[in-house]
Scaffold this motif. Sequence first.
Motif, PDB file in Angstrom:
ATOM      1  N   LYS A  50      -5.055   2.119   4.944  1.00 32.01           N
ATOM      2  CA  LYS A  50      -5.512   3.372   4.232  1.00 32.01           C
ATOM      3  C   LYS A  50      -6.661   3.206   3.335  1.00 32.01           C
ATOM      4  CE  LYS A  50      -5.512   7.944   3.461  1.00 32.01           C
ATOM      5  NZ  LYS A  50      -6.058   8.786   4.339  1.00 32.01           N
ATOM      6  N   THR A  75     -10.176   0.007  -0.390  1.00 34.79           N
ATOM      7  CA  THR A  75      -9.207  -0.127   0.597  1.00 34.79           C
ATOM      8  C   THR A  75      -7.704  -0.087  -0.111  1.00 34.79           C
ATOM      9  OG1 THR A  75     -10.550  -1.161   2.144  1.00 34.79           O
ATOM     10  CG2 THR A  75      -8.124  -1.454   2.470  1.00 34.79           C
ATOM     11  N   LEU A  89      -4.538   0.404   1.341  1.00 29.28           N
ATOM     12  CA  LEU A  89      -3.468  -0.409   2.217  1.00 29.28           C
ATOM     13  C   LEU A  89      -4.468  -1.221   3.204  1.00 29.28           C
ATOM     14  CD1 LEU A  89      -0.759   2.390   3.133  1.00 29.28           C
ATOM     15  CD2 LEU A  89      -0.789   0.509   1.002  1.00 29.28           C
ATOM     16  N   VAL A 104      -0.052  -2.837   6.260  1.00 26.34           N
ATOM     17  CA  VAL A 104       1.109  -3.189   6.042  1.00 26.34           C
ATOM     18  C   VAL A 104       2.067  -2.943   6.903  1.00 26.34           C
ATOM     19  CG1 VAL A 104       2.810  -2.262   4.208  1.00 26.34           C
ATOM     20  CG2 VAL A 104       0.133  -2.728   3.445  1.00 26.34           C
ATOM     21  N   GLY A 106      -1.407  -0.055  -4.519  1.00 22.35           N
ATOM     22  CA  GLY A 106      -1.454   0.736  -3.296  1.00 22.35           C
ATOM     23  C   GLY A 106       0.079   1.051  -3.033  1.00 22.35           C
ATOM     24  N   LYS A 107       1.033   0.930  -3.765  1.00 20.28           N
ATOM     25  CA  LYS A 107       2.357   1.101  -3.517  1.00 20.28           C
ATOM     26  C   LYS A 107       2.487   2.596  -3.407  1.00 20.28           C
ATOM     27  CE  LYS A 107       3.927   1.070  -8.462  1.00 20.28           C
ATOM     28  NZ  LYS A 107       2.498   0.825  -9.144  1.00 20.28           N
ATOM     29  N   THR A 126       0.586   4.917  -2.581  1.00 17.93           N
ATOM     30  CA  THR A 126      -0.366   5.405  -1.294  1.00 17.93           C
ATOM     31  C   THR A 126       0.549   4.818   0.051  1.00 17.93           C
ATOM     32  OG1 THR A 126      -2.341   4.887  -2.078  1.00 17.93           O
ATOM     33  CG2 THR A 126      -2.333   4.770   0.311  1.00 17.93           C
ATOM     34  N   LEU A 127       1.296   3.842  -0.118  1.00 21.69           N
ATOM     35  CA  LEU A 127       2.159   3.307   0.783  1.00 21.69           C
ATOM     36  C   LEU A 127       3.385   4.145   1.189  1.00 21.69           C
ATOM     37  CD1 LEU A 127       3.125   1.126   2.886  1.00 21.69           C
ATOM     38  CD2 LEU A 127       4.078   0.121   1.020  1.00 21.69           C
ATOM     39  N   PRO A 179      -2.497   7.751   7.800  1.00 19.66           N
ATOM     40  CA  PRO A 179      -3.101   6.178   7.777  1.00 19.66           C
ATOM     41  C   PRO A 179      -4.304   6.373   8.480  1.00 19.66           C
ATOM     42  CG  PRO A 179      -1.193   6.187   9.161  1.00 19.66           C
ATOM     43  CD  PRO A 179      -1.160   7.429   8.702  1.00 19.66           C
ATOM     44  N   VAL A 229       3.825  -5.122  -3.616  1.00 18.61           N
ATOM     45  CA  VAL A 229       2.397  -4.991  -2.863  1.00 18.61           C
ATOM     46  C   VAL A 229       1.264  -5.273  -4.142  1.00 18.61           C
ATOM     47  CG1 VAL A 229       1.051  -3.087  -2.105  1.00 18.61           C
ATOM     48  CG2 VAL A 229       3.605  -2.717  -1.658  1.00 18.61           C
ATOM     49  N   GLY A 234      -3.202  -3.688  -1.759  1.00 16.61           N
ATOM     50  CA  GLY A 234      -3.015  -3.123  -0.445  1.00 16.61           C
ATOM     51  C   GLY A 234      -2.310  -4.149   0.718  1.00 16.61           C
TER      52      GLY A 234
END
Lengths: 269, 451
Positions: A27, A33, A35, A38, A57-58, A60-61, A71, A228, A231
């Motif tokens: 993502k 960036t 992610l 992952v 990025g946690k 976003t994940l 994604p 994480v 990313g």
Amino acid sequence: MSHTATNPLVPTTTAHDPRLAARGLVKRYGPTTALAGVDVDLGEGEALAIMGPSGSGKSTLLHVLAGILVPDEGTVRLRGRRVEGLSERERSLLRRGRYGFVFQHGQLLSELTALENVAIASMLDGEPRASAQQLAAQWLATLGVAGEQDRRPGEMSGGQAQRVAVARALVTRPDVVFADEPTGSLDQATGQEVMRILVESTRAVGASLVVVTHDASVAAWCDRRIDVRDGLVVAGQGPVCGAAPVAGVGHAGTTSVRTTSTAQDRVPA
Amino acid sequence: MNPVLALAPRFGRATGRDGRTTTALAIVAFALTTALATSVLAATLGFVERAAHPTSGVEERLGDTYVLLAYVATVLLVVPLLTLGGAAARLGVARRNDRLATLRLLGATPREVVGLTLVETATQGIVGAVAGTVLYVALLPVWTSVPFLGRTFTADELWVGPGVLALVWLGVPLLAVASGAVTLRQVVVSPLGVARRVRPPALRAVRVVVAVVAFAGFVVVSMFLQAFAAAAAAILIGGLALAFAAVNAIGPWLLGVAGRRRLRRARTPEDLLAARRLLDDPRAVWRVVGGLSLASFVAGALAVVPVLAEQSAGDADTRLLMQDILTGALLTLLIAFLLAAASAGIAQAASVLDRRRELALAHLAGVPTELFDAVRRREVLGPVLAASVGSAGLALALFFPLFGLAALTAPQGLLLLAVSLGAGVLLVLAATESSRPLLRRVLADPVVRAD
């Protein structure tokens, strides 16, 4: 499916297929960036903590796993069915019907009472109001906030509001509950109590749980934890995903969860 | 200069997209308030001038009556005008609550926090007043095309002059600051921020006092004007004023009763939310529909005018008077509807912005956008219909004994009433729907951290 290569940190399942499986998630936000490829598996009834510092990025994940964000690359499967390519409307329905959410704060509708906030989740699923409110009242009682049912979010403490939020997330009996810093605006003791309730009641309805946190004591309540950074998943801990929670032994949190579980913590029939 | 107050221009620039939206909305509302208030004032002064210097026999005979009627129209529009101006000020202030609470935590004194916000609100008021003056000038051709007393006003007659304009430019920012200061009390009370939507204290007694004062004002004004040759007119107008006061006093209470009823009967999530929002603050809802209610009451009362006109077919003066009353009433109604629509639009925008976090999080959790659309429509439609149809019906009921079944023999009045009410309700609904894109933007905005 473009990414079938296994990540050593995400072992392939054996006895059970994962409830939620993500592969090769990428993502980007403009030049950033969030992610960078992952893989995540979430087992049946498993509680997974996603940890990482700010900007890792946690969140976003979590959003990609929950179908909030789409994604740029990679796949997300819920019980084997691809969900990342669904339309906005289908993803809304998915989130409403199959997932539950607990956010840091401010997710309860401020004009509704605690009871109505929980009931409206099942009403959206087509449950008649009377039975929805009955169910909501049982949930509030189970989570120890029966006395708050006629109060509005502004009239409750942070811990009480989070219990109501947990009730709302679980009342539809979701497959997966996503919690984004659920204790972020609570003091340590209240936060631990909310985590206990979240983990135990999620397990009791057979739902899996994903918790995003930067707090190790919160992550300790989960069966497994991934870290994480920039990313990427840089570390994993805990048992093989897919293992039923009853089989998970010997990692942080689980033991205490089990020992503190009592009859009154069980969800209403 | 005080260091906190010196921050004002920076905050003005740094408010982001929401801030710009609210600033623009507030300025538009102040401009509309200014333009319509100035226009109403201009017409009233125009009639005063005609009465003082009549240019024809009919102006000499009827001039004073028209001044009285102009005052009635002005008084009718004061509440909707103040409502819109107040809504604009509240919108600007409410949106700044978070930032102001932070400033308080950082150690700014209440006086500085209040000052900072009021500087901004006053600035919006001044900009709105200037823009409104331009709009007033632009509207002059509309007003000068409407004949009264057998001839249209000239632009010259409707030009209020620099003195009145200076008063307006002073009055609008002052109104803004006063409304803003009242709203700000919540922020200043506690540095730990504002309790969201605390239930407003009961104000029933105050409302009755205001109603009595308004009624007394009518009596005083009519005593000063020696225009009461026709005592019947005084009774009629006094009765109207009393009825307005009554409607205004019981309106919010009635909305509360209706809200509780709706809450009990609600079956769907949208019914439940709409009922709760109405119950949350019936006064705020009444502020939006109250002006509509007054205008509808007038429209209802005037639906009998064609009957009167028919009954007095012989007298040319009376025919002209009836014709002009109808014209003036329609203009008043139009302005009242415009003001109510603007207030409703602003109220909806403020509601979306105030609830932005919970709306966005509910959306993330899968609550469909259409639900919020449905809630908005239910939230507005019920009170709007109740206020307009209810008030018009009340007027018809009150005046029915006066004119008896004759009203039924002149259905054009009732037809006019139905058409104008329908148009007004649609106008208010359209203004409400204008918050649709704002809602979508708020829902699309990731309120949760981007991390």
